[in-house]
Design a protein around this motif. Structure first.
Motif, PDB file in Angstrom:
ATOM      1  N   ASN A 497       1.490  19.203   8.571  1.00  0.00           N
ATOM      2  CA  ASN A 497       0.411  18.581   7.787  1.00  0.00           C
ATOM      3  C   ASN A 497      -0.960  19.073   8.251  1.00  0.00           C
ATOM      4  OD1 ASN A 497       2.019  17.130   6.117  1.00  0.00           O
ATOM      5  ND2 ASN A 497       1.845  15.188   7.254  1.00  0.00           N
ATOM      6  N   GLY A 529      -9.414  15.553   6.073  1.00  0.00           N
ATOM      7  CA  GLY A 529      -9.511  14.144   6.483  1.00  0.00           C
ATOM      8  C   GLY A 529      -8.984  13.208   5.378  1.00  0.00           C
ATOM      9  N   ILE A 530      -8.888  11.943   5.697  1.00  0.00           N
ATOM     10  CA  ILE A 530      -8.301  10.975   4.748  1.00  0.00           C
ATOM     11  C   ILE A 530      -9.247   9.784   4.601  1.00  0.00           C
ATOM     12  CG2 ILE A 530      -6.263   9.524   4.271  1.00  0.00           C
ATOM     13  CD1 ILE A 530      -4.944  11.337   6.602  1.00  0.00           C
ATOM     14  N   TYR A 543       4.214   8.280  -0.345  1.00  0.00           N
ATOM     15  CA  TYR A 543       2.782   7.998  -0.533  1.00  0.00           C
ATOM     16  C   TYR A 543       2.003   9.279  -0.229  1.00  0.00           C
ATOM     17  CZ  TYR A 543      -1.682   5.700  -0.672  1.00  0.00           C
ATOM     18  OH  TYR A 543      -2.958   5.348  -1.012  1.00  0.00           O
ATOM     19  N   SER A 550      -0.496  17.815  -2.812  1.00  0.00           N
ATOM     20  CA  SER A 550       0.652  17.749  -1.910  1.00  0.00           C
ATOM     21  C   SER A 550       1.827  18.535  -2.473  1.00  0.00           C
ATOM     22  CB  SER A 550       1.041  16.292  -1.687  1.00  0.00           C
ATOM     23  OG  SER A 550       2.341  16.220  -1.175  1.00  0.00           O
ATOM     24  N   LEU A 558       7.453  12.605   2.205  1.00  0.00           N
ATOM     25  CA  LEU A 558       8.331  11.862   3.120  1.00  0.00           C
ATOM     26  C   LEU A 558       8.060  12.188   4.583  1.00  0.00           C
ATOM     27  CD1 LEU A 558      11.638  12.340   1.111  1.00  0.00           C
ATOM     28  CD2 LEU A 558      10.453  10.169   1.458  1.00  0.00           C
ATOM     29  N   GLY A 559       7.234  13.207   4.812  1.00  0.00           N
ATOM     30  CA  GLY A 559       7.002  13.698   6.174  1.00  0.00           C
ATOM     31  C   GLY A 559       6.540  12.606   7.131  1.00  0.00           C
ATOM     32  N   ALA A 561       6.682   9.345   6.715  1.00  0.00           N
ATOM     33  CA  ALA A 561       7.682   8.262   6.812  1.00  0.00           C
ATOM     34  C   ALA A 561       8.742   8.631   7.836  1.00  0.00           C
ATOM     35  CB  ALA A 561       8.314   8.012   5.450  1.00  0.00           C
ATOM     36  N   PHE A 586      -3.525  12.365  14.499  1.00  0.00           N
ATOM     37  CA  PHE A 586      -2.321  11.527  14.460  1.00  0.00           C
ATOM     38  C   PHE A 586      -1.810  11.398  15.895  1.00  0.00           C
ATOM     39  CE2 PHE A 586      -1.250  10.888   9.997  1.00  0.00           C
ATOM     40  CZ  PHE A 586      -2.130  11.771   9.374  1.00  0.00           C
TER      41      PHE A 586
HETATM   42  P1  ADP Z   1       3.458  15.532   2.300  1.00  0.00           P
HETATM   43  O1  ADP Z   1       4.782  16.090   2.195  1.00  0.00           O
HETATM   44  O2  ADP Z   1       2.812  15.309   1.002  1.00  0.00           O
HETATM   45  O3  ADP Z   1       2.608  16.136   3.303  1.00  0.00           O
HETATM   46  P2  ADP Z   1       3.412  13.411   4.185  1.00  0.00           P
HETATM   47  O4  ADP Z   1       4.172  12.118   4.273  1.00  0.00           O
HETATM   48  O5  ADP Z   1       3.575  14.318   5.293  1.00  0.00           O
HETATM   49  O6  ADP Z   1       3.756  14.031   2.783  1.00  0.00           O
HETATM   50  O7  ADP Z   1       1.918  13.059   4.054  1.00  0.00           O
HETATM   51  C1  ADP Z   1       1.510  12.108   3.117  1.00  0.00           C
HETATM   52  C2  ADP Z   1       0.106  12.360   2.667  1.00  0.00           C
HETATM   53  O8  ADP Z   1      -0.812  12.125   3.714  1.00  0.00           O
HETATM   54  C3  ADP Z   1      -0.163  13.759   2.272  1.00  0.00           C
HETATM   55  O9  ADP Z   1       0.171  14.004   0.965  1.00  0.00           O
HETATM   56  C4  ADP Z   1      -1.630  13.881   2.506  1.00  0.00           C
HETATM   57  O10 ADP Z   1      -2.337  13.461   1.381  1.00  0.00           O
HETATM   58  C5  ADP Z   1      -1.890  12.983   3.653  1.00  0.00           C
HETATM   59  N1  ADP Z   1      -1.999  13.718   4.958  1.00  0.00           N
HETATM   60  C6  ADP Z   1      -1.028  13.826   5.878  1.00  0.00           C
HETATM   61  N2  ADP Z   1      -1.457  14.510   6.946  1.00  0.00           N
HETATM   62  C7  ADP Z   1      -2.751  14.838   6.696  1.00  0.00           C
HETATM   63  C8  ADP Z   1      -3.757  15.538   7.427  1.00  0.00           C
HETATM   64  N3  ADP Z   1      -3.500  16.067   8.641  1.00  0.00           N
HETATM   65  N4  ADP Z   1      -4.976  15.681   6.859  1.00  0.00           N
HETATM   66  C9  ADP Z   1      -5.218  15.152   5.640  1.00  0.00           C
HETATM   67  N5  ADP Z   1      -4.308  14.470   4.900  1.00  0.00           N
HETATM   68  C10 ADP Z   1      -3.095  14.330   5.430  1.00  0.00           C
END
Ligand code: ADP
Length: 592
Positions: A497, A529-530, A543, A550, A558-559, A561, A586
């Protein structure tokens, strides 16, 4: 209420009156007998005196010397209190011990004289005008052969008899009084002897009624009272056993109800609470004792529940519904109602059985959402695959280049489907580790630097493509008791991610540190960022902050989770700290 008399005062006066009446009757009979006896005795006495007088006057009748007769009468009268009178057959008085015979009336009509003339003896008791008192007259005929010479009469004032009689009567009265007193005392003692054991039985019955049923009544000597006391003892014993059984049963029921997780509430037809168990009181956040007797509206301010209770009371059928209580977080109660009937089958209320189904319902919702999400996630690539395959199948593609392009898209979607299936399998495997011992985690003390190194190696190509450097910092030599494969997957997901959401040429850092006894692995990026509002739901399945982006990047949603479940399986937790446009960190925190 009429004042109750004591038993002794009911029996004793009756006893005493009967005794007094018997005594009075006895005295009355005795007095009569005495009268009769005195009269008879005095009559005999007078007869003797007359016989003596007749002996003295008889010679003077032959001589016809009436003055002599008169003199003898006077002399005889002076010696005693008796009055003597001599009367000729024609009624003329020829001698009297008190009066001058010449002044006296003719006595022929006097009853005793008439009887003496006719039968030889006469007797009478009457008032004498001459002496002004009651007299007893006794008259005897004096005969010479068959010839009646005269009638001799003796009279004695009844006063003398009365005086003697009275003296005896006084003595009898004195004796009677003593007997009456004795009768009184004896009857009082007798009635007390009857009433005392009854009084003792009453006191014993009071002890029973005060609740002491183990008490034993003393057995009185009287046969009837002894059977009564035995019967009362038996009755108290049976009552005691029955009450103990009822109390035991009630206690058992109370214990069962108290230990039930379900809340139980009994409500009467006026919607007032009859009783409830501890679980129900906890659910209503109320005190059991205080709530009893109060209406449901007062105890729980919840319209849904109040409506349910009203409907349950209005029907004889069982009802069921889910009700939400807010206290302050939402609690979902599954409530079942069934009517309460008394022994005659009359409806007296309703019974509520409440179960806290908050977790269950949330889980159900999650499952429902999950199935919907999975279906949706799978449907998108499947639709695409189906479309392109159909186009190719129908040979609607003109050039070889287009066909190859379509096949490329199909492969991309198949890969995506594969990625989703792989992630779902990983998730279910990790979830099962908690429940199924056969798939339990493979824990071992492992150097964290090694796990991180393996994860970095997997991502290195992807990082290189974006010209992103991955820095490993901190206490990489730290060892942790972990399932290396799973932890590696978690770090890989986070690293993936971080690279995915970072701009080209950025730097991603992995820090290992031990703080406050816990081991922390922090993955920091300087990417997009989020936003704060997404953070709370970030670790939910499927989510995504930006779905299109994504998916475009090959994400399954699902990553994170999977990361959360892996960390939880290790007894740790995962957190995120992020600023929109500045980057995210994280953190995986493992207990040592
Ligand atoms: P995905 O397979 O979409 O990455 P994840 O469960 O790993 O699914 O992550 C869920 C969502 O969280 C992502 O779609 C993304 O929008 C957000 N996200 C995860 N990690 C990051 C990060 N390092 N920076 C920004 N957004 C992130």
């Amino acid at each position: 209420m009429k004042k109750k008399k004591r038993l002794v005062w009911q029996i004793f006066p009756a006893f005493f009156l009967i005794a007094l009446a018997s005594l009075a009757v006895a005295i009355w009979f005795a007095t009569n007998a005495l009268n009769f006896f005195f009269l008879k005795q005095t009559t005999l006495d007078l007869k003797d005196h007359i016989a003596l007088l007749q002996n003295q006057i008889r010679p003077h009748f032959q001589d016809q010397q009436l003055p002599q007769i008169e003199r003898i009468c006077k002399e005889a009268g002076q010696l005693t209190d008796i009055r003597f009178t001599v009367i000729l057959p024609d009624g003329r008085v020829v001698g009297d011990s008190r009066e001058n015979p010449t002044h006296m009336d003719n006595h022929a009509d006097r009853p005793e004289i008439r009887a003496a003339v006719a039968e030889g003896f006469g007797q009478s008791m009457r008032y004498s005008n001459t002496l002004d008192r009651n007299l007893l007259y006794v008259a005897t005929a004096m005969r010479n052969g068959e010839h009646l010479l005269a009638v001799t009469r003796a009279a004695l004032p009844v006063v003398f008899l009365d005086e003697q009689k009275k003296a005896i009567q006084w003595r009898m009265a004195g004796g009677g009084l003593v007997i009456a007193l004795l009768v009184g005392v004896i009857s009082l003692l007798a009635t007390r002897k009857i009433s005392r054991p009854i009084e003792e039985l009453r006191i014993g019955a009071d002890v029973f009624s005060s609740g002491n049923l183990e008490h034993k009544l003393a057995i009185p000597d009287t046969e009837e009272l002894a059977s009564l006391a035995e019967a009362m003892n038996k009755m108290a014993g049976q009552l005691d056993r029955r009450i103990k059984t009822v109390v035991d049963q009630r206690n058992e029921l109370e214990t069962v109800l108290a230990n039930m997780h379900e809340g139980i509430v009994a409500i009467n037809t006026h919607e007032a609470i009859i009783s409830m168990n501890r679980a129900a009181a906890d659910m209503f956040e109320n005190d059991r004792e205080k709530a009893t007797g109060r209406s449901v509206q007062e105890v729980v301010r919840n319209i849904e529940l109040q409506t349910f209770v009203r409907q349950a009371l209005a029907t004889d059928d069982e009802q069921e519904d889910d009700i939400s209580l807010f206290r302050p977080s939402e609690t979902i109660l599954n409530i079942r109602s069934s009517p309460i009937l008394d022994v005659r089958g009359q409806r007296i209320g309703t019974l509520l059985v409440m179960a806290d189904v908050t977790k269950l319902r949330r889980l159900e919702n999650m499952r429902r959402d999950f199935v919907a999400n999975v279906s949706h996630e799978i449907k998108t690539p499947l639709t695409a695959i189906k479309g392109y395959v159909e186009t190719l199948f129908n040979q609607e593609v003109d050039s070889k280049e287009d066909a190859e392009r379509f096949l490329g898209i199909i492969i991309k979607h198949v890969n995506r489907l594969n990625a989703i299936v792989v992630d779902l399998l990983s998730l279910s495997r990790i979830e099962r580790t908690g429940e199924d011992s056969s798939s339990a985690l493979d824990f071992a003390d492992t150097r964290l630097g090694d796990i991180i190194q393996t994860a970095v190696q997997v991502c290195q190509k992807q990082a290189d493509e974006k010209n992103i450097s991955i820095e490993q910092r901190g206490e990489l030599d730290l060892k942790a008791h972990v399932d290396a494969t799973l932890l590696e997957q978690a770090i890989l997901n986070l690293l993936d991610n971080a690279i995915k959401f970072s701009d080209d040429g950025n730097m991603v850092a992995i820090d290992v540190e031990r703080r406050n006894g816990a081991t922390g692995i922090h993955i920091t990026d300087h990417g997009c960022g989020i936003a704060r509002n997404h953070l709370a739901r970030l670790f939910e399945r499927f989510y995504r902050v930006d779905k299109a982006r994504s998916r475009q990047m090959g994400g399954t949603g699902l990553g994170l989770a999977i990361v959360k479940h892996i960390v939880q399986a290790h007894g740790g937790q995962v957190t995120v700290d992020s600023k929109l446009g500045r980057g995210s960190t994280f953190s995986v925190l493992l207990p040592s």
